[in-house]
Scaffold this motif. Structure first.
Motif, PDB file in Angstrom:
ATOM      1  N   VAL A 144      55.140  52.181  24.424  1.00 48.79           N
ATOM      2  CA  VAL A 144      54.292  51.417  23.508  1.00 48.79           C
ATOM      3  C   VAL A 144      55.118  50.361  22.794  1.00 48.79           C
ATOM      4  O   VAL A 144      54.733  49.185  22.735  1.00 48.79           O
ATOM      5  CB  VAL A 144      53.583  52.346  22.497  1.00 48.79           C
ATOM      6  CG1 VAL A 144      52.832  51.536  21.452  1.00 48.79           C
ATOM      7  CG2 VAL A 144      52.635  53.305  23.210  1.00 48.79           C
ATOM      8  N   SER A 145      56.266  50.747  22.257  1.00 43.82           N
ATOM      9  CA  SER A 145      57.074  49.802  21.486  1.00 43.82           C
ATOM     10  C   SER A 145      57.689  48.709  22.360  1.00 43.82           C
ATOM     11  O   SER A 145      58.003  47.634  21.873  1.00 43.82           O
ATOM     12  CB  SER A 145      58.159  50.536  20.701  1.00 43.82           C
ATOM     13  OG  SER A 145      59.065  51.159  21.581  1.00 43.82           O
ATOM     14  N   ASN A 146      57.850  48.982  23.655  1.00 46.12           N
ATOM     15  CA  ASN A 146      58.447  47.997  24.562  1.00 46.12           C
ATOM     16  C   ASN A 146      57.425  47.259  25.420  1.00 46.12           C
ATOM     17  O   ASN A 146      57.809  46.561  26.361  1.00 46.12           O
ATOM     18  CB  ASN A 146      59.479  48.688  25.469  1.00 46.12           C
ATOM     19  CG  ASN A 146      60.688  49.141  24.686  1.00 46.12           C
ATOM     20  OD1 ASN A 146      61.177  48.421  23.828  1.00 46.12           O
ATOM     21  ND2 ASN A 146      61.161  50.343  24.966  1.00 46.12           N
ATOM     22  N   VAL A 175      49.712  42.031  19.727  1.00 43.31           N
ATOM     23  CA  VAL A 175      48.827  43.031  19.118  1.00 43.31           C
ATOM     24  C   VAL A 175      47.880  43.595  20.178  1.00 43.31           C
ATOM     25  O   VAL A 175      47.649  44.809  20.240  1.00 43.31           O
ATOM     26  CB  VAL A 175      48.039  42.420  17.938  1.00 43.31           C
ATOM     27  CG1 VAL A 175      47.013  43.401  17.388  1.00 43.31           C
ATOM     28  CG2 VAL A 175      48.997  41.972  16.835  1.00 43.31           C
ATOM     29  N   ALA A 176      47.347  42.734  21.026  1.00 40.79           N
ATOM     30  CA  ALA A 176      46.442  43.182  22.090  1.00 40.79           C
ATOM     31  C   ALA A 176      47.159  44.132  23.049  1.00 40.79           C
ATOM     32  O   ALA A 176      46.638  45.199  23.387  1.00 40.79           O
ATOM     33  CB  ALA A 176      45.895  41.978  22.856  1.00 40.79           C
ATOM     34  N   THR A 177      48.359  43.747  23.446  1.00 42.50           N
ATOM     35  CA  THR A 177      49.110  44.563  24.401  1.00 42.50           C
ATOM     36  C   THR A 177      49.443  45.926  23.819  1.00 42.50           C
ATOM     37  O   THR A 177      49.148  46.965  24.421  1.00 42.50           O
ATOM     38  CB  THR A 177      50.401  43.834  24.830  1.00 42.50           C
ATOM     39  OG1 THR A 177      50.050  42.551  25.347  1.00 42.50           O
ATOM     40  CG2 THR A 177      51.149  44.633  25.882  1.00 42.50           C
ATOM     41  N   ARG A 178      50.039  45.935  22.648  1.00 40.96           N
ATOM     42  CA  ARG A 178      50.388  47.218  22.030  1.00 40.96           C
ATOM     43  C   ARG A 178      49.156  48.035  21.690  1.00 40.96           C
ATOM     44  O   ARG A 178      49.169  49.261  21.808  1.00 40.96           O
ATOM     45  CB  ARG A 178      51.226  47.004  20.777  1.00 40.96           C
ATOM     46  CG  ARG A 178      52.670  46.770  21.079  1.00 40.96           C
ATOM     47  CD  ARG A 178      53.529  46.944  19.866  1.00 40.96           C
ATOM     48  NE  ARG A 178      54.924  46.832  20.239  1.00 40.96           N
ATOM     49  CZ  ARG A 178      55.869  46.428  19.410  1.00 40.96           C
ATOM     50  NH1 ARG A 178      55.568  46.105  18.172  1.00 40.96           N
ATOM     51  NH2 ARG A 178      57.121  46.363  19.820  1.00 40.96           N
ATOM     52  N   GLY A 179      48.099  47.377  21.274  1.00 44.35           N
ATOM     53  CA  GLY A 179      46.866  48.098  20.944  1.00 44.35           C
ATOM     54  C   GLY A 179      46.271  48.803  22.155  1.00 44.35           C
ATOM     55  O   GLY A 179      45.867  49.968  22.074  1.00 44.35           O
ATOM     56  N   ILE A 180      46.233  48.110  23.274  1.00 42.72           N
ATOM     57  CA  ILE A 180      45.706  48.716  24.503  1.00 42.72           C
ATOM     58  C   ILE A 180      46.593  49.878  24.944  1.00 42.72           C
ATOM     59  O   ILE A 180      46.095  50.945  25.301  1.00 42.72           O
ATOM     60  CB  ILE A 180      45.562  47.659  25.617  1.00 42.72           C
ATOM     61  CG1 ILE A 180      44.417  46.703  25.282  1.00 42.72           C
ATOM     62  CG2 ILE A 180      45.362  48.308  26.979  1.00 42.72           C
ATOM     63  CD1 ILE A 180      44.342  45.475  26.159  1.00 42.72           C
ATOM     64  N   ILE A 181      47.897  49.668  24.892  1.00 44.27           N
ATOM     65  CA  ILE A 181      48.828  50.729  25.308  1.00 44.27           C
ATOM     66  C   ILE A 181      48.699  51.935  24.380  1.00 44.27           C
ATOM     67  O   ILE A 181      48.642  53.083  24.843  1.00 44.27           O
ATOM     68  CB  ILE A 181      50.278  50.195  25.336  1.00 44.27           C
ATOM     69  CG1 ILE A 181      50.424  49.121  26.414  1.00 44.27           C
ATOM     70  CG2 ILE A 181      51.268  51.330  25.566  1.00 44.27           C
ATOM     71  CD1 ILE A 181      51.731  48.337  26.321  1.00 44.27           C
ATOM     72  N   PHE A 182      48.661  51.704  23.079  1.00 47.54           N
ATOM     73  CA  PHE A 182      48.551  52.801  22.117  1.00 47.54           C
ATOM     74  C   PHE A 182      47.233  53.548  22.293  1.00 47.54           C
ATOM     75  O   PHE A 182      47.201  54.782  22.301  1.00 47.54           O
ATOM     76  CB  PHE A 182      48.689  52.273  20.686  1.00 47.54           C
ATOM     77  CG  PHE A 182      48.642  53.347  19.652  1.00 47.54           C
ATOM     78  CD1 PHE A 182      49.724  54.196  19.471  1.00 47.54           C
ATOM     79  CD2 PHE A 182      47.514  53.521  18.868  1.00 47.54           C
ATOM     80  CE1 PHE A 182      49.682  55.207  18.519  1.00 47.54           C
ATOM     81  CE2 PHE A 182      47.457  54.520  17.920  1.00 47.54           C
ATOM     82  CZ  PHE A 182      48.545  55.370  17.738  1.00 47.54           C
TER      83      PHE A 182
END
Length: 175
Positions: free
Chosen positions: A73-75, A25-32
């Motif tokens: 983002v998804s990857n 969640v942290a990774t995707r959240g930062i990327i998004f």
């Protein structure tokens, strides 16, 4: 030797995870979030700095929103974080080249350039090329303040990070 070449992205993830957010969640959240901020930067740069039409600005943002960044983002790829920092530096560079009179633009450009280099090592090269573009567009005399800020930030904060990293990992460069 560290395997992650995107230091600032990894540090941001570590900080969010330390605050209790699950890793994915942290990774995707930062990327998004970085992707959304980049869209805003593109809109401001295209519309306000270059003076392009609203249709051009919206089309540029639509491509960015619908383009390959959604796959990043998804990857879990950190490329949108690098793109955000590079876009911030380039937005400052464009404003400087277009003669926008702001006393904070040269230090903002230097700091955004440093952040770009901390997100990915090749960001230093990209930032140097942006500085060259400023010099070519404005000439040495008009670019003097920007050059001095750039050198000052990289000679202090950038060199400090580089020396810390070399000492910590025992090697001057990643991998």
């Amino acid at each position: 030797i560290d395997g992650a070449t995107d230091f600032l992205f990894m540090a941001a993830i570590a900080g969010v995870v330390k605050a209790g957010v699950p890793l994915e969640v942290a990774t995707r959240g930062i990327i998004f979030a970085a992707h959304i901020v980049t869209v805003g930067f593109v809109f401001v740069a295209v519309r306000m700095i270059t003076g392009a039409t609203l249709v051009t600005a919206v089309a540029s943002c639509a491509y960015l929103i619908l383009g390959p960044a959604s796959a990043y983002v998804s990857n879990y790829f950190g490329a949108p974080v690098f793109a955000m920092s590079a876009a911030a530096a380039w937005m400052c560079a464009l404003a400087i080249m277009r003669g926008v009179s702001r006393r904070l633009l040269p230090p903002a450009f230097a700091l955004c350039s440093l952040v770009t280099g901390l997100v990915r090592p090749e960001g230093v090269i990209l930032a140097a090329l942006m500085l060259i573009a400023i010099v070519v567009a404005n000439g040495w005399t008009r670019a003097r303040t920007t050059i001095l800020w750039f050198i000052g930030v990289f000679a202090t904060l950038g060199l400090g990070y580089f020396l810390w990293r070399w000492n910590y990992f025992g090697h001057p460069l990643p991998n």
